[in-house]
Design a protein around this motif. Structure first.
Motif, mmCIF file in Angstrom:
data_model
loop_
_atom_site.group_PDB
_atom_site.id
_atom_site.type_symbol
_atom_site.label_atom_id
_atom_site.label_comp_id
_atom_site.label_asym_id
_atom_site.label_seq_id
_atom_site.Cartn_x
_atom_site.Cartn_y
_atom_site.Cartn_z
ATOM 1 N N ALA A 42 0.852 -1.237 0.263
ATOM 2 C CA ALA A 42 0.051 -0.004 0.045
ATOM 3 C C ALA A 42 0.762 1.284 -0.053
ATOM 4 C CB ALA A 42 -0.908 0.022 1.319
ATOM 5 N N ALA A 43 0.436 2.499 -0.768
ATOM 6 C CA ALA A 43 1.214 3.757 -0.537
ATOM 7 C C ALA A 43 0.760 4.628 0.437
ATOM 8 C CB ALA A 43 0.822 4.059 -1.972
ATOM 9 N N SER A 44 -0.064 4.172 1.349
ATOM 10 C CA SER A 44 -0.712 5.269 2.159
ATOM 11 C C SER A 44 -1.380 4.334 3.497
ATOM 12 C CB SER A 44 -1.616 5.966 1.800
ATOM 13 O OG SER A 44 -2.833 5.499 1.325
ATOM 14 N N GLY A 45 -1.559 5.030 4.606
ATOM 15 C CA GLY A 45 -1.912 4.435 5.660
ATOM 16 C C GLY A 45 -3.681 4.160 5.627
ATOM 17 N N GLU A 46 -4.020 4.938 4.727
ATOM 18 C CA GLU A 46 -5.852 4.839 4.381
ATOM 19 C C GLU A 46 -5.858 3.357 3.481
ATOM 20 O OE1 GLU A 46 -5.342 9.112 4.677
ATOM 21 O OE2 GLU A 46 -4.014 7.601 4.032
ATOM 22 N N GLN A 47 -4.846 3.245 2.437
ATOM 23 C CA GLN A 47 -5.019 2.192 1.611
ATOM 24 C C GLN A 47 -4.702 0.971 2.404
ATOM 25 O OE1 GLN A 47 -2.345 2.449 -1.606
ATOM 26 N NE2 GLN A 47 -3.194 0.761 -2.989
ATOM 27 N N ALA A 48 -3.621 1.059 3.159
ATOM 28 C CA ALA A 48 -3.418 -0.441 4.062
ATOM 29 C C ALA A 48 -4.537 -0.739 4.746
ATOM 30 C CB ALA A 48 -1.966 0.032 4.825
ATOM 31 N N ILE A 49 -5.196 0.151 5.608
ATOM 32 C CA ILE A 49 -6.212 -0.147 6.451
ATOM 33 C C ILE A 49 -7.527 -0.819 5.634
ATOM 34 C CG2 ILE A 49 -8.088 0.842 8.027
ATOM 35 C CD1 ILE A 49 -5.987 2.790 9.005
ATOM 36 N N ALA A 50 -7.528 -0.021 4.422
ATOM 37 C CA ALA A 50 -8.788 -0.508 3.619
ATOM 38 C C ALA A 50 -8.555 -1.873 3.093
ATOM 39 C CB ALA A 50 -8.995 0.422 2.509
ATOM 40 N N LEU A 51 -7.195 -2.253 2.691
ATOM 41 C CA LEU A 51 -6.976 -3.694 2.170
ATOM 42 C C LEU A 51 -7.019 -4.565 3.377
ATOM 43 C CD1 LEU A 51 -3.617 -3.168 -0.097
ATOM 44 C CD2 LEU A 51 -5.974 -4.185 -0.752
ATOM 45 N N LEU A 52 -6.665 -4.284 4.723
ATOM 46 C CA LEU A 52 -6.796 -5.087 5.704
ATOM 47 C C LEU A 52 -8.452 -5.705 5.890
ATOM 48 C CD1 LEU A 52 -3.955 -3.924 8.012
ATOM 49 C CD2 LEU A 52 -4.011 -6.192 6.894
ATOM 50 N N ASN A 53 -9.019 -4.461 5.947
ATOM 51 C CA ASN A 53 -10.444 -4.689 6.198
ATOM 52 C C ASN A 53 -11.117 -5.346 5.096
ATOM 53 O OD1 ASN A 53 -10.211 -2.878 8.444
ATOM 54 N ND2 ASN A 53 -10.913 -1.201 7.389
ATOM 55 N N GLU A 54 -10.999 -5.180 3.912
ATOM 56 C CA GLU A 54 -11.476 -6.059 2.690
ATOM 57 C C GLU A 54 -10.819 -7.432 2.847
ATOM 58 O OE1 GLU A 54 -11.098 -6.437 -2.076
ATOM 59 O OE2 GLU A 54 -10.144 -4.316 -1.068
ATOM 60 N N TRP A 55 -9.631 -7.737 3.236
ATOM 61 C CA TRP A 55 -9.327 -9.006 3.200
ATOM 62 C C TRP A 55 -9.997 -9.861 4.626
ATOM 63 C CZ3 TRP A 55 -3.275 -7.334 3.042
ATOM 64 C CH2 TRP A 55 -3.100 -7.407 1.662
ATOM 65 N N ARG A 56 -10.065 -8.998 5.638
ATOM 66 C CA ARG A 56 -10.761 -9.662 6.731
ATOM 67 C C ARG A 56 -12.159 -9.959 6.208
ATOM 68 N NH1 ARG A 56 -11.069 -6.731 12.509
ATOM 69 N NH2 ARG A 56 -12.340 -5.379 11.254
ATOM 70 N N THR A 57 -12.922 -9.119 5.696
ATOM 71 C CA THR A 57 -14.355 -9.282 5.094
ATOM 72 C C THR A 57 -14.446 -10.657 4.310
ATOM 73 O OG1 THR A 57 -15.011 -6.837 5.380
ATOM 74 C CG2 THR A 57 -16.379 -8.283 3.838
ATOM 75 N N LEU A 58 -13.610 -10.566 3.496
ATOM 76 C CA LEU A 58 -13.553 -11.835 2.432
ATOM 77 C C LEU A 58 -12.962 -13.138 3.090
ATOM 78 C CD1 LEU A 58 -12.240 -10.036 -0.698
ATOM 79 C CD2 LEU A 58 -14.593 -10.394 -0.118
ATOM 80 N N GLY A 59 -12.610 -13.094 4.307
ATOM 81 C CA GLY A 59 -12.023 -14.304 4.693
ATOM 82 C C GLY A 59 -10.746 -14.662 4.399
ATOM 83 N N GLN A 60 -9.975 -13.656 3.903
ATOM 84 C CA GLN A 60 -8.783 -13.991 3.440
ATOM 85 C C GLN A 60 -7.524 -13.754 4.377
ATOM 86 O OE1 GLN A 60 -7.993 -11.704 -0.143
ATOM 87 N NE2 GLN A 60 -9.509 -12.403 -1.154
ATOM 88 N N PRO A 61 -6.449 -14.574 4.599
ATOM 89 C CA PRO A 61 -5.564 -14.412 5.412
ATOM 90 C C PRO A 61 -4.948 -12.967 5.447
ATOM 91 C CG PRO A 61 -5.123 -16.533 4.013
ATOM 92 C CD PRO A 61 -6.123 -15.545 3.411
ATOM 93 N N LEU A 62 -4.558 -12.656 6.635
ATOM 94 C CA LEU A 62 -4.162 -11.137 6.604
ATOM 95 C C LEU A 62 -2.581 -11.398 7.030
ATOM 96 C CD1 LEU A 62 -6.346 -9.544 9.432
ATOM 97 C CD2 LEU A 62 -6.646 -9.628 6.900
ATOM 98 N N PRO A 63 -1.762 -10.399 6.919
ATOM 99 C CA PRO A 63 -0.383 -10.723 6.955
ATOM 100 C C PRO A 63 -0.028 -10.799 8.448
ATOM 101 C CG PRO A 63 -0.919 -8.156 6.688
ATOM 102 C CD PRO A 63 -2.281 -8.954 6.418
ATOM 103 N N HIS A 64 1.014 -11.482 8.815
ATOM 104 C CA HIS A 64 1.564 -11.493 10.223
ATOM 105 C C HIS A 64 2.240 -10.219 10.452
ATOM 106 C CE1 HIS A 64 1.505 -15.684 8.907
ATOM 107 N NE2 HIS A 64 1.064 -15.895 10.388
#
Length: 225
Positions: A42-64
């Protein structure tokens, strides 16, 4: 040092930095380590948080581990670290920045960062910090660690111990601003403002905002009301 957490077979890593060349370099390095897997950037804090939230919603593994830059347009690394560690407590954040000032380190650790690296770090040190974070430990850049040790053993006293930002905080305290007011004025989170205020009081060996205000007036930082 770690808390005994088992090391996963594959460590999932995410990189957050506004410079594409930094992200590309880390991706190239991480791809050479069989036990590391870059799952996003991600290129920004906002983008990083959006990706993490999206992955969690989709049930995809989050980064360690998230490797987090501090200075970015929009939401900076400290605010992003605070949000990630609060909303995704299993995700560890390791700061990777060009700034090694002790005050920045204190604020990052107060935001629950699991490590602090400088961008001139050796690749092996980056790997070490990632592994330490995954197992519940913390790795600090050696230069940063020495600075923290010196600060603890021989803390500077008086106004000379304050950074430019902390002097600004002191003036706002003297003007009667609350933590929320300070956060709004400086475009930081209220938690970060609270940490700055605590650092100012600790450095000046004061126990209250009133004492800090009186000191600022006595030293001519603000006019008496």
């Amino acid at each position: 040092m770690s808390d005994g957490t088992t090391m996963p077979e594959v460590i999932r890593v995410m990189v957050v930095d506004d410079h594409a060349i930094v992200r590309r370099g880390l991706l190239a390095y991480i791809s050479t380590i069989p036990t590391f897997h870059m799952i996003g950037e991600a290129a920004s804090g906002e983008q990083a948080i959006a990706l993490l939230n999206e992955w969690r919603t989709l049930g995809q593994p989050l980064p360690h581990v998230v490797l987090m830059d501090l200075q970015m347009p929009g939401m900076g690394g400290i605010a992003a670290t605070e949000t990630i560690t609060r909303t995704h407590p299993d995700v560890k954040v390791v700061v990777l920045t060009s700034f090694g000032e002790v005050e920045r380190v204190h604020v990052a650790l107060a935001a629950d960062a699991a490590g602090y690296l400088l961008k001139d770090a050796d690749p092996d040190e980056v790997a070490m910090a990632i592994r330490a974070a995954v197992t519940g430990g913390m790795h600090l850049n050696p230069t940063v660690a020495r600075q923290l040790t010196r600060r603890i053993t021989a803390p500077p006293a008086g106004l000379t111990s304050l950074t430019a930002r902390e002097r600004e905080i002191l003036i706002l305290i003297a003007e009667g601003k609350s933590n929320r007011d300070i956060a709004g004025r400086l475009t930081i989170s209220e938690r970060t403002a609270r940490t700055h205020v605590s650092n100012v009081l600790a450095k000046l060996q004061l126990s209250s905002r009133t004492q800090a205000a009186l000191l600022a007036i006595r030293e001519g930082l603000v006019p008496p009301s």
